[in-house]
Write a protein that holds these residues in place. Structure first.
Motif, PDB file in Angstrom:
ATOM      1  N   LEU A 170       0.816  -1.201   0.000  1.00 53.92           N
ATOM      2  CA  LEU A 170       0.000   0.000   0.000  1.00 53.92           C
ATOM      3  C   LEU A 170       0.855   1.259   0.000  1.00 53.92           C
ATOM      4  CD1 LEU A 170      -2.605  -0.949   2.779  1.00 53.92           C
ATOM      5  CD2 LEU A 170      -2.623  -1.585   0.362  1.00 53.92           C
ATOM      6  N   GLY A 171       0.300   2.323  -0.564  1.00 52.65           N
ATOM      7  CA  GLY A 171       0.901   3.641  -0.487  1.00 52.65           C
ATOM      8  C   GLY A 171      -0.200   4.682  -0.354  1.00 52.65           C
ATOM      9  N   TYR A 172       0.028   5.708   0.460  1.00 57.53           N
ATOM     10  CA  TYR A 172      -0.987   6.735   0.647  1.00 57.53           C
ATOM     11  C   TYR A 172      -0.335   7.991   1.217  1.00 57.53           C
ATOM     12  CZ  TYR A 172      -0.622   4.511   5.228  1.00 57.53           C
ATOM     13  OH  TYR A 172      -0.138   3.952   6.380  1.00 57.53           O
ATOM     14  N   GLY A 173      -0.991   9.125   0.994  1.00 61.18           N
ATOM     15  CA  GLY A 173      -0.489  10.387   1.515  1.00 61.18           C
ATOM     16  C   GLY A 173      -1.073  11.552   0.748  1.00 61.18           C
ATOM     17  N   GLY A 183      -4.279  17.165  -2.035  1.00 62.03           N
ATOM     18  CA  GLY A 183      -5.359  16.212  -1.786  1.00 62.03           C
ATOM     19  C   GLY A 183      -4.787  14.852  -1.467  1.00 62.03           C
ATOM     20  N   TRP A 184      -5.583  14.017  -0.829  1.00 66.58           N
ATOM     21  CA  TRP A 184      -5.143  12.680  -0.466  1.00 66.58           C
ATOM     22  C   TRP A 184      -5.254  11.735  -1.652  1.00 66.58           C
ATOM     23  CZ3 TRP A 184      -3.032  10.301   3.792  1.00 66.58           C
ATOM     24  CH2 TRP A 184      -2.861  11.113   4.922  1.00 66.58           C
ATOM     25  N   ARG A 185      -4.263  10.897  -1.811  1.00 64.14           N
ATOM     26  CA  ARG A 185      -4.286   9.812  -2.791  1.00 64.14           C
ATOM     27  C   ARG A 185      -3.820   8.530  -2.094  1.00 64.14           C
ATOM     28  NH1 ARG A 185      -4.918  10.696  -7.995  1.00 64.14           N
ATOM     29  NH2 ARG A 185      -4.046   8.624  -8.416  1.00 64.14           N
ATOM     30  N   ALA A 186      -4.336   7.416  -2.570  1.00 64.61           N
ATOM     31  CA  ALA A 186      -3.915   6.124  -2.039  1.00 64.61           C
ATOM     32  C   ALA A 186      -3.973   5.095  -3.159  1.00 64.61           C
ATOM     33  CB  ALA A 186      -4.813   5.687  -0.882  1.00 64.61           C
ATOM     34  N   GLY A 187      -3.074   4.153  -3.109  1.00 62.62           N
ATOM     35  CA  GLY A 187      -3.072   3.070  -4.087  1.00 62.62           C
ATOM     36  C   GLY A 187      -2.463   1.829  -3.483  1.00 62.62           C
ATOM     37  N   GLY A 188      -2.894   0.672  -3.965  1.00 62.51           N
ATOM     38  CA  GLY A 188      -2.361  -0.555  -3.406  1.00 62.51           C
ATOM     39  C   GLY A 188      -2.627  -1.757  -4.270  1.00 62.51           C
ATOM     40  N   GLU A 240       4.368   4.484  -8.001  1.00 64.14           N
ATOM     41  CA  GLU A 240       3.659   3.615  -8.946  1.00 64.14           C
ATOM     42  C   GLU A 240       2.319   3.174  -8.368  1.00 64.14           C
ATOM     43  OE1 GLU A 240       6.556   1.002 -11.595  1.00 64.14           O
ATOM     44  OE2 GLU A 240       7.010   0.750  -9.463  1.00 64.14           O
ATOM     45  N   LEU A 241       2.279   2.956  -7.055  1.00 72.57           N
ATOM     46  CA  LEU A 241       1.032   2.549  -6.415  1.00 72.57           C
ATOM     47  C   LEU A 241       0.014   3.684  -6.401  1.00 72.57           C
ATOM     48  CD1 LEU A 241       2.447   0.650  -3.301  1.00 72.57           C
ATOM     49  CD2 LEU A 241       1.328  -0.384  -5.281  1.00 72.57           C
ATOM     50  N   ILE A 242       0.476   4.865  -6.021  1.00 70.65           N
ATOM     51  CA  ILE A 242      -0.437   5.994  -5.839  1.00 70.65           C
ATOM     52  C   ILE A 242      -0.852   6.609  -7.162  1.00 70.65           C
ATOM     53  CG2 ILE A 242      -0.630   8.311  -4.863  1.00 70.65           C
ATOM     54  CD1 ILE A 242       1.158   7.434  -2.593  1.00 70.65           C
ATOM     55  N   GLY A 243       0.042   6.609  -8.142  1.00 68.41           N
ATOM     56  CA  GLY A 243      -0.252   7.273  -9.408  1.00 68.41           C
ATOM     57  C   GLY A 243      -0.057   8.772  -9.264  1.00 68.41           C
ATOM     58  N   SER A 247      -1.127   3.778 -15.090  1.00 72.53           N
ATOM     59  CA  SER A 247      -2.428   3.119 -14.970  1.00 72.53           C
ATOM     60  C   SER A 247      -2.269   1.770 -14.279  1.00 72.53           C
ATOM     61  CB  SER A 247      -3.050   2.920 -16.351  1.00 72.53           C
ATOM     62  OG  SER A 247      -2.351   1.904 -17.057  1.00 72.53           O
ATOM     63  N   PRO A 248      -3.335   1.250 -13.669  1.00 74.51           N
ATOM     64  CA  PRO A 248      -3.253  -0.075 -13.042  1.00 74.51           C
ATOM     65  C   PRO A 248      -2.827  -1.167 -14.011  1.00 74.51           C
ATOM     66  CG  PRO A 248      -5.206   1.073 -12.281  1.00 74.51           C
ATOM     67  CD  PRO A 248      -4.623   1.922 -13.374  1.00 74.51           C
ATOM     68  N   THR A 249      -3.301  -1.123 -15.253  1.00 73.60           N
ATOM     69  CA  THR A 249      -2.910  -2.163 -16.212  1.00 73.60           C
ATOM     70  C   THR A 249      -1.426  -2.064 -16.548  1.00 73.60           C
ATOM     71  OG1 THR A 249      -3.759  -0.701 -17.950  1.00 73.60           O
ATOM     72  CG2 THR A 249      -5.189  -2.496 -17.219  1.00 73.60           C
ATOM     73  N   ASP A 250      -0.914  -0.848 -16.717  1.00 66.87           N
ATOM     74  CA  ASP A 250       0.518  -0.682 -16.965  1.00 66.87           C
ATOM     75  C   ASP A 250       1.336  -1.175 -15.776  1.00 66.87           C
ATOM     76  OD1 ASP A 250       0.040   0.375 -19.450  1.00 66.87           O
ATOM     77  OD2 ASP A 250       0.297   2.467 -18.846  1.00 66.87           O
TER      78      ASP A 250
END
Length: 333
Positions: A170-173, A183-188, A240-243, A247-250
């Motif tokens: 996970l990544g977020y911040g 603004g907040w972004r998160a990806g995992g 890469e997680l947060i963007g 893209s998720p597919t990439d």
């Protein structure tokens, strides 16, 4: 990259499968959804971080539940952060977005703003609850808080309660695009080994608190597959997680191109709450007139606030409880 392109994969969960490894997974991106969750409250930074991580876990885990079901994650502890609760409300119909909501309870006087946010939890438990709808028995699973993050707690839950090797990255911040406000972004990414039959521990539990760890459940070829996929996931970068620029597919192709990744339909998600005046009335219907009187303010009102979205409700006390003298519209009963 244009804003239109970025929006195409923000606030989505992408399910995928690694055919070579017999592993399924999901990639989640939260942007506006996470901002709206956190905007409902004025949390201190450590609490915001924990709510962000919990919301991202909820999106990754919740994507698999059926239409009209609700998945809830809950952490309770004896630390400064006493409670974190999240809900994933599955779509009512195919193609509709799922909804996520979250809130936390904390003791501001005990919070250490310089300490690691997870360290503010102390001892407690991590729980997953699934509400399958009316007339169905809810499912509940609980494990002690363990590891160094909420994602580690979730991994321990799946190993111990479901015997499913599971991994989260996970990544977020807070982030800021040029010319835009922060603004907040998160990806995992979530990985989960899908065995043909239920797995059993291969030996003694090696996880913290005597809990099973994912590696305790696999060996042989499936163990090699699991280890290889995890090593590949370890190469991911937080950006890469947060963007938003990958893209998720990439991301899947970059990480797992040799594992033959296959993607499925994307699940859109957004902030949403189920509170309403009728639901509040229903929750108060178990109380007597005496109980309602204790809840009544000096100005003759009973008030209630939604912990998730902050909605404020006001009622005539004579319309509440099982001894109500008036109907909700104020007419005598």
């Amino acid at each position: 990259m244009t804003l239109t392109t970025k929006i195409a994969w923000d606030d989505t969960v992408l399910p995928f499968q690694l055919d070579r490894s017999d592993i399924r997974g999901r990639v989640a991106r939260l942007d506006t959804t996470l901002d709206r969750i956190l905007d409902q409250h004025d949390y201190p930074a450590p609490v915001e971080a924990m709510v962000a991580e919990m919301a991202l876990l909820t999106a990754l885990i919740g994507q698999s539940i059926k239409l009209r079901w609700k998945l809830s994650l809950q952490v309770r502890s004896d630390g400064p952060i006493r409670l974190i609760a999240t809900d994933f409300l599955a779509p009512e119909e195919e193609g509709e977005p799922a909804r996520i909501r979250a809130y936390a309870s904390y003791d501001g006087e005990r919070l250490d703003m310089r300490a690691d946010p997870f360290a503010q939890l102390g001892k407690g438990y991590f729980a997953i609850l699934i509400d399958q709808g009316q007339d169905m028995q809810p499912y509940q699973g609980i494990t002690p808080l363990a590891g160094a993050s909420l994602s580690a707690c979730a991994e321990a839950y799946f190993a111990q309660s479901e015997q499913l090797p599971t991994r989260f990255m996970l990544g977020y911040g807070e982030s800021r695009e040029p010319g835009q406000s922060a603004g907040w972004r998160a990806g995992g990414v979530m990985l989960q080994l899908m065995p043909e039959a239920s797995l059993q521990a291969k030996g003694d539990a090696t996880g913290e608190e005597g809990l099973l760890h994912a590696d305790d459940l696999v060996d042989g070829e499936e163990g090699e597959n699991w280890s290889r996929a995890n090593l590949l996931l370890d190469t991911v970068d937080v950006l890469e997680l947060i963007g938003p620029h990958i893209s998720p597919t990439d991301l899947l192709i970059r990480l797992f191109h040799e594992e033959t990744p296959r993607v499925f339909d994307t699940q859109p998600v957004g902030f949403g709450c189920t509170c309403s005046e009728d639901r509040v009335r229903q929750s108060l219907s178990i109380y007597s007139a005496k109980d309602i009187a204790h809840m009544t303010l000096d100005d003759g009102r009973v008030t209630a606030d939604c912990q998730f979205c902050g909605a404020h409700y006001e009622f005539d006390p004579l319309t509440l409880g099982f001894e109500a003298e008036k109907a909700p519209d104020g007419t005598p009963r």
